[in-house]
Scaffold this motif. Structure first.
Motif: not given
Length: 384
Positions: A119-134
């Motif tokens: 999460l810290k890395l994604f914040e630094q690089l501006g990477i958005r996150v999608g998660v699979s949940l049914d």
């Protein structure tokens, strides 16, 4: 080839940075369906391939004057590639783009390894996150299991909580939910809303005329998936608690705007896939049709992305209504439905020139949404 047709540049690049997964989901099109090429792929994309992919994306963007591209890190399970490799890939692509050009990066994950370091890395690089949940625990653990049969809901829900209930919420792009019509639709929707997702994607289970999806009898006029989705639409339309991309895209289409999704409408396919070995492929969802369905003869080490733009199989996904079956072309909802997802049209005897195996469901869903919207517009006009 369609008369007067010109190829549309790719604007979305799906990078398969890791070809294995830490779950064994029963409905996975990569591992559980027709194409088993994952067995021949390297586990992780190499830095040499990643560097060449970055160069090819930059080359394609400059050739076509693109000021913005979308890059989706995918798998398998992309987090298995590790934070250092993900950082390497993203920085390499951004270095290859013209100054001022945007590279929108997102990652689609099962969430199992989504910890503070990522999460810290994604914040630094501006990477958005999608998660699979049914849905809730019962719904999710019908399919998204470990190899020993244990459910993954508790770990996944904890990970989504870390993403959605913290400073990282701005990275959250949404939840992907594969429909199982045995699950109560409104209960499923409410379970997803618990995590305050910016968007929800409802995914029809992949299948086709030769291998029908669950509870969808090929040729039957029944509409189990429309019957499941319509109660969610009726609630969503009143409350708009979050974006539901399928409904948003259908509303865009019936009001004359283009679709931004390959699953609905007649907009040209604008995505290319790169496997871990550097092979350039079409939409990986085609793996659900037959072995080799997504493959092309192209490879990033020797071929630019432009070489894929005139492949007949890609052209068929860019020429719109001309690629559809006669049944679809005569249908009164064709501009909204668009024949459905290309992979869902496949029949082993007649190829892809067929209506979607979900044709009755799509017709019922589009017609319902159109009727509700038209009644709403008529009401507003009557109140003026």
């Amino acid at each position: 080839m369609a008369t007067g047709w010109k190829p549309h540049a790719f604007r979305q690049f799906i990078l398969k940075i890791h070809s294995r997964c830490d779950l064994a989901c029963r409905h996975c099109y990569v591992y559980e369906m027709a194409d088993q090429n994952w067995r021949n792929q390297p586990r992780r994309m190499s830095e040499a391939i990643a560097k060449k992919v970055a160069q090819r994306i930059g080359e394609h963007a400059m050739t076509h004057g693109l000021t913005e591209v979308d890059v989706i890190l995918h798998g398998g399970e992309p987090l298995l590639a590790g934070p250092d490799f993900i950082a390497y890939v993203v920085r390499a692509i951004r270095r290859e783009m013209d100054t001022g050009s945007a590279v929108n990066v997102s990652i689609q994950t099962n969430g199992m390894r989504l910890d503070e370091e990522f999460l810290k890395l994604f914040e630094q690089l501006g990477i958005r996150v999608g998660v699979s949940l049914d849905g809730d625990a019962v719904a999710h653990d019908r399919h998204r299991l470990f190899r020993d049969g244990r459910g993954s809901y508790d770990l996944v829900s904890d990970a989504i909580g870390r993403l959605s209930r913290s400073r990282y919420h701005g990275l959250f792009s949404g939840l992907l939910c594969t429909i199982d019509v045995r699950n109560d639709p409104l209960k499923t929707f409410e379970a997803l809303l618990t995590f305050d997702p910016p968007a929800v994607d409802f995914l029809l289970p992949h299948g086709n005329w030769s291998t029908p999806p669950p509870f969808r009898d090929a040729g039957s006029s029944s509409t189990p998936y429309a019957d499941w989705l319509i109660p969610i639409f009726d609630r969503w339309y009143r409350t708009a608690e979050t974006e539901v991309r399928l409904f948003t895209e259908i509303l865009r289409l019936i009001t004359g705007r283009p679709s931004r999704s390959e699953s609905i409408g007649l907009s040209p396919a604008l995505l290319a896939v790169v496997e871990t070995d550097g092979s350039i492929e079409q939409s990986d969802i085609l793996k659900s049709a037959y072995h080799g369905a997504s493959a092309t003869p192209l490879h990033v080490l020797r071929d630019p992305f432009d070489a894929a733009l005139r492949l007949p199989s890609l052209v068929a996904r860019q020429i719109g209504i001309e690629a559809l079956s006669p049944v679809c072309r005569e249908c009164d909802v064709v501009t909204a439905c668009g024949g459905g997802l290309y992979a869902h049209r496949y029949d082993e005897n007649s190829g892809f020139r067929n209506p979607s195996v979900y044709c009755p469901d799509l017709y019922a869903l589009v017609s319902h949404i159109h009727r509700v919207f038209a009644e709403d517009v008529a009401r507003m006009r009557g109140n003026r």
